[in-house]
Design an enzyme around this catalytic site. Structure first.
Site, PDB file in Angstrom:
ATOM      1  N   GLY A   1      46.329  28.728  22.007  1.00 45.27           N
ATOM      2  CA  GLY A   1      46.762  27.542  22.749  1.00 45.27           C
ATOM      3  C   GLY A   1      45.611  26.561  22.807  1.00 45.27           C
TER       4      GLY A   1
ATOM      5  CG  HIS B   1      44.738  28.980  29.644  1.00 51.23           C
ATOM      6  ND1 HIS B   1      43.730  29.896  29.836  1.00 51.23           N
ATOM      7  CD2 HIS B   1      44.178  27.950  28.951  1.00 51.23           C
ATOM      8  CE1 HIS B   1      42.597  29.430  29.299  1.00 51.23           C
ATOM      9  NE2 HIS B   1      42.860  28.255  28.746  1.00 51.23           N
ATOM     10  CD  GLU B   2      46.488  26.063  26.506  1.00 49.81           C
ATOM     11  OE1 GLU B   2      46.189  27.134  25.980  1.00 49.81           O
ATOM     12  OE2 GLU B   2      45.643  25.184  26.750  1.00 49.81           O
TER      13      GLU B   2
ATOM     14  CB  CYS C   1      38.917  29.051  28.198  1.00 50.31           C
ATOM     15  SG  CYS C   1      39.201  27.259  28.175  1.00 50.31           S
ATOM     16  CG  LEU C   2      40.023  27.820  22.144  1.00 52.55           C
ATOM     17  CD1 LEU C   2      40.883  26.930  21.264  1.00 52.55           C
ATOM     18  CD2 LEU C   2      39.472  28.999  21.353  1.00 52.55           C
TER      19      LEU C   2
ATOM     20  CD  GLN D   1      41.077  23.704  25.685  1.00 46.60           C
ATOM     21  OE1 GLN D   1      42.256  23.853  25.360  1.00 46.60           O
ATOM     22  NE2 GLN D   1      40.208  24.699  25.713  1.00 46.60           N
TER      23      GLN D   1
ATOM     24  CG  HIS E   1      42.817  23.365  29.833  1.00 40.91           C
ATOM     25  ND1 HIS E   1      41.468  23.312  30.114  1.00 40.91           N
ATOM     26  CD2 HIS E   1      42.996  24.497  29.115  1.00 40.91           C
ATOM     27  CE1 HIS E   1      40.862  24.369  29.598  1.00 40.91           C
ATOM     28  NE2 HIS E   1      41.765  25.109  28.986  1.00 40.91           N
TER      29      HIS E   1
END
Ligand code: LHY
Ligand code: ZN
Length: 156
Positions: free
Chosen positions: A46, A141-142, A99-100, A51, A145
């Site tokens: 994702g 999670h997204e 998380c990236l 990000q 963000h």
């Protein structure tokens, strides 16, 4: 390059609330294509627009088994625009997330196991869906963000 630099912890863009998308144009389509390439290159499941330094309310869910998430279910990538959460199960499940934007970190997070969500496709069409399990986890999670929230703010 088809991939974009990924913001990491400490960059202000990750703390801001994303803005609703109003123009479903070619620039938006291009951003979603670059987000998908960036996600796949990073072996993610994702990615959210903040990000890649964009403040638009856009994210991509692309669960697929890879070395970072061997048990991830396989799905076609979904572009999610202007999402809202209509319902969340009271039943929560604790699961490990990465998380990236927070490299080399895994954190156990409690999330609703089932959610009903509404969002627009890259062409502006409204969708409503019920998601469960790992895909629901990715959505939440997204979605965080887009509210300027990362795993670090959710860690118990
Ligand atoms: O950083 C992101 N997305 O924002 N990418 C995470 C997404 C994610 C979400 C929930 C559970 C596991 C993984 C990734 O490791 O691919
Ligand atoms: Zn993340």
């Amino acid at each position: 390059a088809l991939t974009l630099p990924i913001a990491t912890t400490g960059e202000p863009i990750l703390t801001r609330v994303a803005k609703p998308v109003t123009e479903f144009n070619q620039q938006l389509v291009q951003l979603t294509q670059q987000m998908l390439s960036t996600l796949l290159a990073a072996k993610g499941v994702g990615i959210a627009a903040p990000q890649v330094h964009s403040n638009m309310a856009v994210f991509i869910m692309a669960s697929h088994p890879n070395e970072r998430y061997p048990d991830a279910p396989k799905m076609d990538p979904i572009v999610v625009i202007n999402p809202s959460i209509i319902e969340q199960s009271s039943q929560q499940v604790i699961g490990e997330e990465g998380c990236l934007s927070i490299p080399n970190t895994r954190i156990n997070i409690a999330r609703a196991d089932q959610i009903t969500v509404k969002y627009q496709t890259r062409y502006g069409q409204w969708q409503q869906q019920t998601l469960r399990g790992f895909v629901a986890r990715i959505f939440l999670h997204e979605y965080d963000h887009l509210q300027g929230i990362t795993l670090l703010e959710r860690e118990q």
